[in-house]
Design an enzyme around this catalytic site. Structure first.
Site, PDB file in Angstrom:
ATOM      1  CB  SER A   1     -30.454  41.136  35.168  1.00  0.00           C
ATOM      2  OG  SER A   1     -31.295  41.808  34.323  1.00  0.00           O
TER       3      SER A   1
ATOM      4  CG  HIS B   1     -28.267  42.622  39.449  1.00  0.00           C
ATOM      5  ND1 HIS B   1     -28.528  41.321  39.802  1.00  0.00           N
ATOM      6  CD2 HIS B   1     -29.223  42.963  38.548  1.00  0.00           C
ATOM      7  CE1 HIS B   1     -29.584  40.891  39.140  1.00  0.00           C
ATOM      8  NE2 HIS B   1     -30.025  41.870  38.381  1.00  0.00           N
TER       9      HIS B   1
ATOM     10  CD  GLU C   1     -26.862  39.151  42.546  1.00  0.00           C
ATOM     11  OE1 GLU C   1     -27.173  38.030  42.933  1.00  0.00           O
ATOM     12  OE2 GLU C   1     -26.844  39.447  41.338  1.00  0.00           O
TER      13      GLU C   1
ATOM     14  CG  ASN D   1     -31.312  36.525  38.054  1.00  0.00           C
ATOM     15  OD1 ASN D   1     -32.316  36.284  38.731  1.00  0.00           O
ATOM     16  ND2 ASN D   1     -31.122  37.697  37.475  1.00  0.00           N
TER      17      ASN D   1
HETATM   18  N1  LIG Z   1     -37.005  44.693  35.183  1.00  0.00           N
HETATM   19  C1  LIG Z   1     -36.349  43.937  36.038  1.00  0.00           C
HETATM   20  O1  LIG Z   1     -36.931  43.101  36.751  1.00  0.00           O
HETATM   21  C2  LIG Z   1     -34.860  44.093  36.185  1.00  0.00           C
HETATM   22  C3  LIG Z   1     -34.237  43.629  37.374  1.00  0.00           C
HETATM   23  C4  LIG Z   1     -32.856  43.833  37.537  1.00  0.00           C
HETATM   24  C5  LIG Z   1     -32.128  44.441  36.521  1.00  0.00           C
HETATM   25  N2  LIG Z   1     -32.757  44.855  35.370  1.00  0.00           N
HETATM   26  C6  LIG Z   1     -31.943  45.531  34.339  1.00  0.00           C
HETATM   27  O2  LIG Z   1     -32.165  46.926  34.405  1.00  0.00           O
HETATM   28  C7  LIG Z   1     -32.068  47.503  33.104  1.00  0.00           C
HETATM   29  C8  LIG Z   1     -33.344  48.245  32.782  1.00  0.00           C
HETATM   30  O3  LIG Z   1     -34.436  47.386  32.835  1.00  0.00           O
HETATM   31  P1  LIG Z   1     -35.947  47.905  32.942  1.00  0.00           P
HETATM   32  O4  LIG Z   1     -36.782  46.720  33.224  1.00  0.00           O
HETATM   33  O5  LIG Z   1     -36.001  49.086  33.806  1.00  0.00           O
HETATM   34  O6  LIG Z   1     -36.186  48.358  31.415  1.00  0.00           O
HETATM   35  P2  LIG Z   1     -37.275  49.382  30.838  1.00  0.00           P
HETATM   36  O7  LIG Z   1     -37.508  48.958  29.448  1.00  0.00           O
HETATM   37  O8  LIG Z   1     -38.423  49.518  31.768  1.00  0.00           O
HETATM   38  O9  LIG Z   1     -36.489  50.784  30.828  1.00  0.00           O
HETATM   39  C9  LIG Z   1     -35.397  51.032  30.003  1.00  0.00           C
HETATM   40  C10 LIG Z   1     -35.373  52.528  29.711  1.00  0.00           C
HETATM   41  O10 LIG Z   1     -34.150  52.859  29.044  1.00  0.00           O
HETATM   42  C11 LIG Z   1     -34.413  53.901  28.126  1.00  0.00           C
HETATM   43  N3  LIG Z   1     -33.328  53.939  27.172  1.00  0.00           N
HETATM   44  C12 LIG Z   1     -33.061  53.093  26.152  1.00  0.00           C
HETATM   45  N4  LIG Z   1     -31.926  53.452  25.527  1.00  0.00           N
HETATM   46  C13 LIG Z   1     -31.445  54.550  26.177  1.00  0.00           C
HETATM   47  C14 LIG Z   1     -30.306  55.374  26.018  1.00  0.00           C
HETATM   48  N5  LIG Z   1     -29.398  55.136  25.064  1.00  0.00           N
HETATM   49  N6  LIG Z   1     -30.137  56.416  26.858  1.00  0.00           N
HETATM   50  C15 LIG Z   1     -31.022  56.666  27.828  1.00  0.00           C
HETATM   51  N7  LIG Z   1     -32.131  55.921  28.037  1.00  0.00           N
HETATM   52  C16 LIG Z   1     -32.336  54.867  27.216  1.00  0.00           C
HETATM   53  C17 LIG Z   1     -35.774  53.548  27.549  1.00  0.00           C
HETATM   54  O11 LIG Z   1     -36.402  54.699  26.996  1.00  0.00           O
HETATM   55  C18 LIG Z   1     -36.505  52.999  28.791  1.00  0.00           C
HETATM   56  O12 LIG Z   1     -37.236  53.999  29.444  1.00  0.00           O
HETATM   57  C19 LIG Z   1     -31.734  46.347  32.166  1.00  0.00           C
HETATM   58  O13 LIG Z   1     -30.352  46.284  31.995  1.00  0.00           O
HETATM   59  C20 LIG Z   1     -32.240  45.128  32.916  1.00  0.00           C
HETATM   60  O14 LIG Z   1     -31.565  43.957  32.570  1.00  0.00           O
HETATM   61  C21 LIG Z   1     -34.099  44.706  35.193  1.00  0.00           C
END
Ligand SMILES: NC(=O)c1ccc[n+]([C@@H]2O[C@H](COP(=O)([O-])OP(=O)(O)OC[C@H]3O[C@@H](n4cnc5c(N)ncnc54)[C@H](O)[C@@H]3O)[C@@H](O)[C@H]2O)c1
Length: 387
Positions: A123, A144, A156, A194
């Site tokens: 994001s 996204h 997106e 955003n």
């Molecule tokens: N949470 C939101 O509202 C949201 C919305 C849109 C986009 N995003 C984006 O999505 C992505 C994930 O966010 P999230 O909220 O799901 O995070 P999260 O912390 O819930 O999950 C991330 C996961 O990635 C795993 N991980 C870390 N390093 C790794 C690797 N090298 N290989 C494989 N797995 C690995 C972790 O174990 C964890 O389970 C981020 O880039 C975030 O910016 C989040």
């Protein structure tokens, strides 16, 4: 079913909040999904979470058992990314860390077929920076999703500096075929939603900090007078003041400290205090049992002034995003209505009010405060004068 990926499975990396919901979405769209997480416990927990959530829908009669079973069978947890060798689309949803993402993309590039698409759900990190780790950056794009990914309609599709048009179009077709509404966005901080939504929070906090109204009154105003589904403060408490503060700070820094996006001390202090909103039991509001929320001052005149000030800031942001070609006009309108449930598209809303009126309000604020924060978009100025 998409022609582009045929029967090939979709790879999803990261089984946290977003990865789990994206896996669920793709599985219900009839795709075979390979799900991987570096933390095996998280991976197993994710499968349980998806199973439980789907079972609940069946129990509530919202979904047939057959459909649920079919979808759940589509998801396979895999122990390594080397299992992704037949994936024509991989969506990465790991932690928000550039070097972790780059390292993954570097490895993935050697695993998936040479025509496959590598997508990131980031994001706030530049898609271009992630793609720079790859030898062939033309097949890297941003996809996204919004949280919860299986429910929120907007996605997106982000074009990095090197993303080919073919990659962009294919990524879009695939996500459209999963039932989502897609828009194309340039790889700029915050992409569309955003970025354009920042004043909804920022200007509301500013009005609160100036003592013009308390947050209950501002929330009441935006719902009752503005027609928004939620007020800015209750929405920030829902998103999480930790997440919201970080997004604000990142967009501001990445836009080279443009004062229009400057975070506020109030937001930072809530972050420092651990008052992150609903998830910690306290944010702008108190969510403990029996807590009484403050009553709004339901004064129409005051409400209209607050609403108009926040709205003109939002409209200005939308015109600027249009001016800088971050997205096309109609897609900007779709983004704000589908992505954050705004009652109307902001550009059309501005035209309805009259662009000159919007411009005059911004100029009044700019003169009054002497701050660049209120500078009107050049496109808004031009169009207001020609209207
Ligand atoms: N949470 C939101 O509202 C949201 C919305 C849109 C986009 N995003 C984006 O999505 C992505 C994930 O966010 P999230 O909220 O799901 O995070 P999260 O912390 O819930 O999950 C991330 C996961 O990635 C795993 N991980 C870390 N390093 C790794 C690797 N090298 N290989 C494989 N797995 C690995 C972790 O174990 C964890 O389970 C981020 O880039 C975030 O910016 C989040």
């Amino acid at each position: 079913m998409s022609m582009i990926i045929g029967d090939n499975p979709v790879g999803i990396i990261g089984a946290g909040t977003m990865g789990s919901d994206i896996a669920r979405l793709a599985a219900f769209a009839g795709r075979q999904v390979l799900l991987y997480d570096s933390n095996n416990q998280t991976l197993q927990r994710s499968l349980t979470r998806i199973n439980d959530a789907v079972k609940l829908q069946v129990d509530k009669g919202k979904l047939s058992r057959t459909k649920a079973d079919e979808a759940l069978q589509n998801i396979t947890a895999v122990p390594s990314i080397s299992d992704f060798k037949e994936c024509m689309l991989v969506i990465e949803a790991v932690i928000e860390d550039l070097s972790v993402k780059q390292e993954l993309f570097r490895k993935l590039e050697c695993v998936i077929p040479s025509e496959g698409i590598l997508a990131t759900n980031t994001s706030s990190i530049s898609v271009t920076a992630i793609a720079s780790a790859c030898k062939n950056a033309s097949r890297v794009a941003g996809i996204h999703f919004f949280n919860p990914a299986h429910i929120m309609p907007l996605v997106e599709i982000v074009q990095g500096m090197a993303t080919s048009i073919g990659t962009l179009q294919d990524a879009r077709k695939i996500i459209d075929s999963w039932g989502k509404t897609t828009i194309l966005a340039k790889d700029t901080p915050g992409f569309v939603v955003n970025r354009v939504a920042r004043p909804f929070y920022g200007e509301a906090i500013r009005i609160f900090e100036e003592g013009i109204a308390d947050f209950a009154t501002i929330d009441w105003t935006m719902k009752e007078i503005g027609g928004f589904k939620m007020g800015p403060f209750e929405l920030m408490d829902l998103i999480g003041n930790d997440v919201n503060f970080k997004v604000t700070e990142t967009v501001w820094k990445q836009l080279f400290y443009d004062p229009r996006y400057k975070p506020s001390i109030t937001q930072k202090r809530l972050f420092d205090a651990g008052f992150w909103g609903r998830k910690t039991g306290k944010g702008y509001y108190d969510y403990s049992d029996g807590a009484i929320h403050p009553a709004p001052r339901k004064e129409k005149g005051l409400g209209e002034q607050i609403f108009f000030r926040i709205l003109v800031m939002l409209i200005n942001e939308a015109f600027d995003a249009w001016y800088y070609q971050i997205a096309a006009r109609d897609e900007l309108e779709i983004a704000m209505t589908k992505g954050v449930n705004y009652p109307k598209g902001l550009i059309g809303w501005g035209e309805e009010i009259g662009l000159l009126k919007v411009l005059e309000k911004l100029e009044e604020l700019q003169n009054l405060y002497g701050e660049d924060r209120y500078r009107p978009s050049l496109l808004l100025k031009r169009l207001a004068k020609s209207q």
